[in-house]
Design a protein around this motif. Structure first.
Motif, PDB file in Angstrom:
ATOM      1  N   ASN A 259       2.607 -59.909 -39.036  1.00 17.71           N
ATOM      2  CA  ASN A 259       2.660 -60.155 -37.583  1.00 17.71           C
ATOM      3  C   ASN A 259       3.637 -59.206 -36.895  1.00 17.71           C
ATOM      4  OD1 ASN A 259       0.841 -62.242 -37.474  1.00 17.71           O
ATOM      5  ND2 ASN A 259       2.369 -63.875 -37.409  1.00 17.71           N
ATOM      6  N   ILE A 260       4.790 -59.023 -37.522  1.00 16.66           N
ATOM      7  CA  ILE A 260       5.821 -58.179 -36.892  1.00 16.66           C
ATOM      8  C   ILE A 260       5.414 -56.708 -36.945  1.00 16.66           C
ATOM      9  CG2 ILE A 260       8.254 -57.448 -37.097  1.00 16.66           C
ATOM     10  CD1 ILE A 260       8.873 -60.375 -37.751  1.00 16.66           C
ATOM     11  N   ILE A 261       4.770 -56.317 -38.047  1.00 17.29           N
ATOM     12  CA  ILE A 261       4.275 -54.927 -38.141  1.00 17.29           C
ATOM     13  C   ILE A 261       3.235 -54.698 -37.040  1.00 17.29           C
ATOM     14  CG2 ILE A 261       3.068 -53.238 -39.598  1.00 17.29           C
ATOM     15  CD1 ILE A 261       4.273 -54.826 -42.038  1.00 17.29           C
ATOM     16  N   GLN A 262       2.323 -55.668 -36.872  1.00 16.34           N
ATOM     17  CA  GLN A 262       1.296 -55.537 -35.831  1.00 16.34           C
ATOM     18  C   GLN A 262       1.928 -55.408 -34.443  1.00 16.34           C
ATOM     19  OE1 GLN A 262      -2.643 -55.631 -35.321  1.00 16.34           O
ATOM     20  NE2 GLN A 262      -1.256 -54.588 -33.938  1.00 16.34           N
ATOM     21  N   GLU A 263       2.888 -56.266 -34.164  1.00 16.54           N
ATOM     22  CA  GLU A 263       3.511 -56.241 -32.834  1.00 16.54           C
ATOM     23  C   GLU A 263       4.212 -54.928 -32.526  1.00 16.54           C
ATOM     24  OE1 GLU A 263       4.609 -60.905 -32.996  1.00 16.54           O
ATOM     25  OE2 GLU A 263       6.195 -59.533 -32.400  1.00 16.54           O
ATOM     26  N   ASN A 264       4.653 -54.255 -33.575  1.00 18.32           N
ATOM     27  CA  ASN A 264       5.390 -53.016 -33.374  1.00 18.32           C
ATOM     28  C   ASN A 264       4.529 -51.777 -33.592  1.00 18.32           C
ATOM     29  OD1 ASN A 264       8.466 -53.440 -32.875  1.00 18.32           O
ATOM     30  ND2 ASN A 264       7.749 -55.109 -34.180  1.00 18.32           N
ATOM     31  N   SER A 265       3.209 -51.981 -33.599  1.00 19.77           N
ATOM     32  CA  SER A 265       2.301 -50.848 -33.819  1.00 19.77           C
ATOM     33  C   SER A 265       1.522 -50.568 -32.545  1.00 19.77           C
ATOM     34  CB  SER A 265       1.340 -51.162 -34.961  1.00 19.77           C
ATOM     35  OG  SER A 265       2.079 -51.410 -36.123  1.00 19.77           O
ATOM     36  N   PRO A 266       1.229 -49.304 -32.292  1.00 18.30           N
ATOM     37  CA  PRO A 266       0.559 -48.955 -31.038  1.00 18.30           C
ATOM     38  C   PRO A 266      -0.919 -49.313 -31.017  1.00 18.30           C
ATOM     39  CG  PRO A 266       0.946 -47.004 -32.358  1.00 18.30           C
ATOM     40  CD  PRO A 266       1.588 -48.132 -33.090  1.00 18.30           C
ATOM     41  N   GLU A 267      -1.490 -49.690 -32.151  1.00 22.45           N
ATOM     42  CA  GLU A 267      -2.912 -50.041 -32.179  1.00 22.45           C
ATOM     43  C   GLU A 267      -3.129 -51.233 -33.103  1.00 22.45           C
ATOM     44  OE1 GLU A 267      -4.727 -46.629 -34.767  1.00 22.45           O
ATOM     45  OE2 GLU A 267      -2.985 -45.938 -33.635  1.00 22.45           O
ATOM     46  N   LEU A 268      -4.358 -51.769 -33.062  1.00 20.44           N
ATOM     47  CA  LEU A 268      -4.660 -52.918 -33.924  1.00 20.44           C
ATOM     48  C   LEU A 268      -4.764 -52.469 -35.363  1.00 20.44           C
ATOM     49  CD1 LEU A 268      -7.328 -54.879 -31.888  1.00 20.44           C
ATOM     50  CD2 LEU A 268      -5.008 -55.584 -32.462  1.00 20.44           C
TER      51      LEU A 268
END
Ligand code: NCC
Length: 307
Positions: A207-216
């Protein structure tokens, strides 16, 4: 995406990823034939607090690095899966305090897990992703569309989204059937600490990696690399990670210990590796020179997030 600042990100990792290990009491009675061999205490209770730790990736760019002495000077060293030290001491050192392994290592016959000396005399920690059966795909697809919603709205992902995964029957149907080799290993090596991470940890980190990534990103679990770094950030005051962010020695060679070439080892295919690396890059307290020359990032332990 949320793009937390470094201190916020550290605190997110501290408060939202509950990196704890399984105990028999976490599992139903039907799992007792193997869960009775789980350690009674959580890893943190047993290991306590350490000062300065090293995490050594298995990357090909460690070859020729001559970082062995520096790595061994740490209070504790974590390595991954079947990565050896023997014959590679000059580049990767010889001290191994922790070895984080995925469940393939425990189950695949070619790893000779029960006999291989490489897994002895250290603290073992294993992880296994939740199963990818039809139910899981549904949950994951739902997760992905919910993630897309939160992504667009710039709201943080609620922690329960992908955690519904943990209510699945993971303990009955893991990705790799580790129960029997785990049981056998514990009987043969009862004094060696051997923990299993709670599977929800992986999705909390995802979840945290996703939130800090510019894309899905695909909802595949993070690699052992990120899980191991976070484990050490829980235990140690400071963590130096080697060749997770590649140095100028960056190469398509997958591992320092065998001539196998595939750039996906460094940038990811199944695991969201490139996004994982960007998260830890944001937390780097060290210099750019250390990254270029040594592939080294310096991270503060999660205790630095106050309160
Ligand atoms: O390759 P693997 O990882 O064992 O590597 C350990 C960690 O080091 C980091 N790494 C590795 C190579 C590289 N060129 N750059 C890197 O940054 C990664 O963070 C990686 O996690 C795993 O994550 O557990 C993985 O395990 C292997 C394999 O299962 C084990 O080595 C056991 O044989 C996976 N490979 C395959 O399944 C074929 C790999 O995808 C992930």
């Amino acid at each position: 995406n949320q793009q937390h600042n470094p201190h916020e990100l550290l605190c997110q990792l501290k408060h939202r990823v509950n990196l704890t290990t399984l105990k028999s009491s976490d599992l139903p009675d039907s799992a007792r034939f193997w869960s009775q061999y789980l350690p009674n205490k959580d890893i943190h209770e047993v290991v306590g607090k350490l000062r300065q730790c090293a995490v050594v990736s298995s990357a090909g760019s460690l070859k020729g690095s001559r970082l062995g002495q520096e790595i061994d000077s740490h209070d504790a060293v974590l390595r991954f899966n079947a990565a050896p030290t023997k014959e590679f001491e000059i580049d990767v050192g010889s001290k191994t305090t922790f070895r984080l392994i995925n469940s393939q290592v425990v189950t695949r016959v070619d790893h000779h897990f029960l006999e291989n000396r490489i897994y002895k005399d250290m603290i073992l920690i294993m992880w296994d992703p939740a199963p990818y059966d039809a139910d899981i795909y549904q949950i994951m697809n739902r997760s992905l569309s919910l993630c897309s919603f939160y992504h667009k709205s710039q709201l943080p992902l609620p922690s329960n989204i992908s955690l519904s995964l943990t209510r699945t029957r993971w303990y009955k149907k893991p990705e790799f059937k580790f129960f029997e080799p785990y049981r056998k290993y514990r009987i043969a090596n009862p004094k060696q600490p051997f923990y299993i991470l709670k599977p929800q940890t992986l999705w909390q980190l995802w979840n945290i990696i996703q939130e800090n990534s510019p894309e899905l990103i695909q909802p595949n679990p993070p690699s052992s690399g990120s899980i191991g770094i976070l484990l050490m950030m829980n235990i140690c005051d400071e963590v130096n990670v080697y060749e997770f962010l590649p140095s100028l020695r960056r190469t398509d060679r997958c591992y320092y210990f065998k001539p196998y070439f595939d750039s996906a080892c460094t940038f990811g295919a199944y695991h969201p590796l490139i996004y994982e690396k960007n998260v830890f890059k944001k937390l780097n307290l060290g210099t750019k020179e250390d990254v270029y020359k040594k592939g080294k990032v310096t991270l503060s332990g999660l205790r630095q997030c106050l309160p």
